[in-house]
Design a protein around this motif. Structure first.
Motif, PDB file in Angstrom:
ATOM      1  N   GLU A  99       5.552   0.002   1.860  1.00 51.39           N
ATOM      2  CA  GLU A  99       4.597  -1.023   1.450  1.00 51.39           C
ATOM      3  C   GLU A  99       3.787  -0.575   0.233  1.00 51.39           C
ATOM      4  N   PRO A 100       3.736  -1.420  -0.815  1.00 46.51           N
ATOM      5  CA  PRO A 100       2.880  -1.082  -1.960  1.00 46.51           C
ATOM      6  C   PRO A 100       1.412  -1.250  -1.566  1.00 46.51           C
ATOM      7  N   GLY A 101       0.552  -0.354  -2.042  1.00 46.50           N
ATOM      8  CA  GLY A 101      -0.851  -0.434  -1.650  1.00 46.50           C
ATOM      9  C   GLY A 101      -1.801  -0.159  -2.791  1.00 46.50           C
ATOM     10  N   ARG A 102      -3.008  -0.609  -2.549  1.00 42.01           N
ATOM     11  CA  ARG A 102      -4.125  -0.277  -3.436  1.00 42.01           C
ATOM     12  C   ARG A 102      -5.122   0.508  -2.592  1.00 42.01           C
ATOM     13  N   GLY A 103      -5.019   1.808  -2.657  1.00 42.80           N
ATOM     14  CA  GLY A 103      -5.820   2.621  -1.760  1.00 42.80           C
ATOM     15  C   GLY A 103      -5.301   2.454  -0.347  1.00 42.80           C
TER      16      GLY A 103
END
Length: 484
Positions: A99-103
């Motif tokens: 899963e791509p994440g931001r933080g």
């Protein structure tokens, strides 16, 4: 993969297998059930760990601890039993595990972009990435899994029996996609029991038998007979044996029968010493026809006559009348998986056995006749391979000594060696004066074993054609409603 060995207790699953898959090619991996194909690929995909041997990916030592680690390294396996999370969206399934994440938060914009790109890659741009995976068709689920593998950047893709639940159109689209992946430089490993698929797709093949690699080379260097012989360890002169059959008395007659939904109309005659096939597309009503004949589904109109018995009947009565049925869904309907082999073989006449020893002797006879691989007649059926489970289901009909055998997809999911045994068995039964009605989606099979073939289209059964006067092309045209 070099010298890969794997044991499960006392069972040797792999005994030093070496295999090389190259970018830009499709490698066929073939062998009987239990030959070691799935175990070898599960080691490649990080499900199992080898006891001995080594794996290398793009020249570097490769030893994944988990399937997720294998996927991140560039190896993906598309299983026969699809592995999507049904209550997640298509997009969530595509990025599951990566899963791509931001933080600590999910990057939904990036997730949507990856899902859109993955769906476009596999020709599913029309799908809503926000739709639930449970609402997809089997073909769409499979393509989503492939798209997931490609978008993550996998360079090695393993396909395990990918066409078992696909229509002909879906299979054609899958083949085009595999060719595209090959042209993009992916290494494709393709496992299938259908030799015509292997021949159409694969540049090279590796043949496994009893956990060992027994042959390897360009696909064009092998005939089908040579492949089968290597798989089973003996020469198979004719995959579809056809002895001299003597057509006898009329045993089964259908006159315009219809069910609640399907069949809508079916008329047919089946004689002693005859094998008649029913072809047609999935959903045409072939299974419903056999279920109606056996008393599992209601017949609302028309007439059924079996020998001197007329009219509808319950399954219990059909057994007494000499009719046996093998369901296409052996795990749910065809077998009692937690019971023993002996109990499954004799379920319809258990009262005939006054002692466990007599029951065991009866089962042992059919185990030897059908070459069922098992530890003993008392072994639970759930412990057997799919091919051996199917033999147990057929053995029940033989143990009951029925005269009319209704076989629904009798070789689905079984290997070439088991198919050869089933085909020989059907030929033997016809020669002994039994009447066999076979439903199959595999036209070469029907043309190989049957005397006549009828096509079911949209619930209606057409006239039966002698095999000498028909072809796979003509049968498919009739099945799709395009003949004439």
């Amino acid at each position: 993969m070099e010298g890969v060995q794997k044991r499960f207790g006392a069972t040797v699953a792999l005994a030093g297998v070496t295999l090389t898959a190259r970018g830009g090619e499709v490698l066929g991996l073939v062998g009987e059930n239990g030959a070691g194909k799935s175990t070898l690929m599960k080691i490649l995909a990080g499900v199992h760990h080898p006891d001995e041997g080594a794996c290398f990916l793009e020249g570097k030592r490769y030893a994944p601890e988990t399937p997720l680690e294998a996927r991140r390294a560039g190896v993906a396996m598309i299983h026969q039993e699809l592995a999507l999370a049904p209550d997640l969206t298509v997009a969530e399934n595509i990025v599951l595990g990566v899963e791509p994440g931001r933080g600590v938060l999910m990057d939904w914009r990036k997730t949507s972009e990856l899902a859109t790109r993955a769906l476009a890659t596999v020709g599913l741009s029309h799908l809503d990435p926000k739709g639930l995976a449970r609402d997809l068709s089997p073909a769409e689920k499979q393509l989503v899994e492939i798209g997931r593998a490609v978008v993550v950047g996998c360079s090695v893709l393993v396909f395990d029996e990918p066409t078992s639940s696909l229509t002909q159109d879906d299979i054609a689209r899958l083949f085009v996609l595999i060719e595209d992946l090959k042209k993009q430089g992916h290494a494709i490993i393709y496992i299938s029991h259908f030799l015509e698929e292997v021949r159409a797709l694969c540049d090279r093949i590796v043949i496994l038998r009893d956990g060992k690699s027994v042959a390897e080379g360009a696909t064009k260097e092998f005939t089908d007979e040579q492949i089968v012989a290597k798989m089973v360890g003996r020469d198979v002169d004719d995959l579809y044996p056809r002895s001299s059959r003597k057509i006898g008395e009329l045993l089964l007659e259908l006159d315009g029968i219809s069910g609640r939904v399907k069949p809508t109309r079916a008329s047919l005659q089946l004689h002693r010493g005859e094998v008649v096939g029913i072809a047609g597309l999935i959903g045409a009503g072939r299974t419903e026809l056999l279920r109606a004949l056996f008393g599992l589904d209601e017949v609302v109109s028309g007439k059924i006559k079996i020998a001197h018995h007329s009219g509808s009947a319950s399954p219990r009565e059909r057994w007494k009348q000499g009719v046996g049925f093998v369901s296409e869904d052996r795990k749910t309907e065809g077998l009692a998986l937690d019971l023993s082999i002996a109990e499954n073989m004799t379920l319809t006449k258990l009262t005939a056995f006054v002692s466990p020893a007599k029951l065991t002797r009866e089962a042992q006879h059919w185990i030897e006749q059908l070459k069922i691989k098992c530890a003993s007649p008392l072994q639970p059926v759930i412990a057997l391979s799919g091919g051996n489970q199917q033999k147990v289901a057929i053995a029940r009909l033989l143990a009951h000594d029925v005269d009319v055998l209704l076989l629904d997809e009798p070789t689905r999911g079984v290997d070439i060696g088991a198919k050869a045994i089933v085909y020989q068995l059907i030929d033997d039964l016809a020669c002994r004066g039994k009447a066999v009605l076979v439903v199959s989606s595999y036209l070469p099979e029907l043309l190989g074993i049957c005397d006549r073939i009828a096509v079911m289209s949209r619930g209606t059964l057409g006239a039966a054609h002698p095999i000498e006067t028909t072809s796979a092309h003509a049968l498919m045209l009739e099945a799709t409603g395009k003949s004439g």
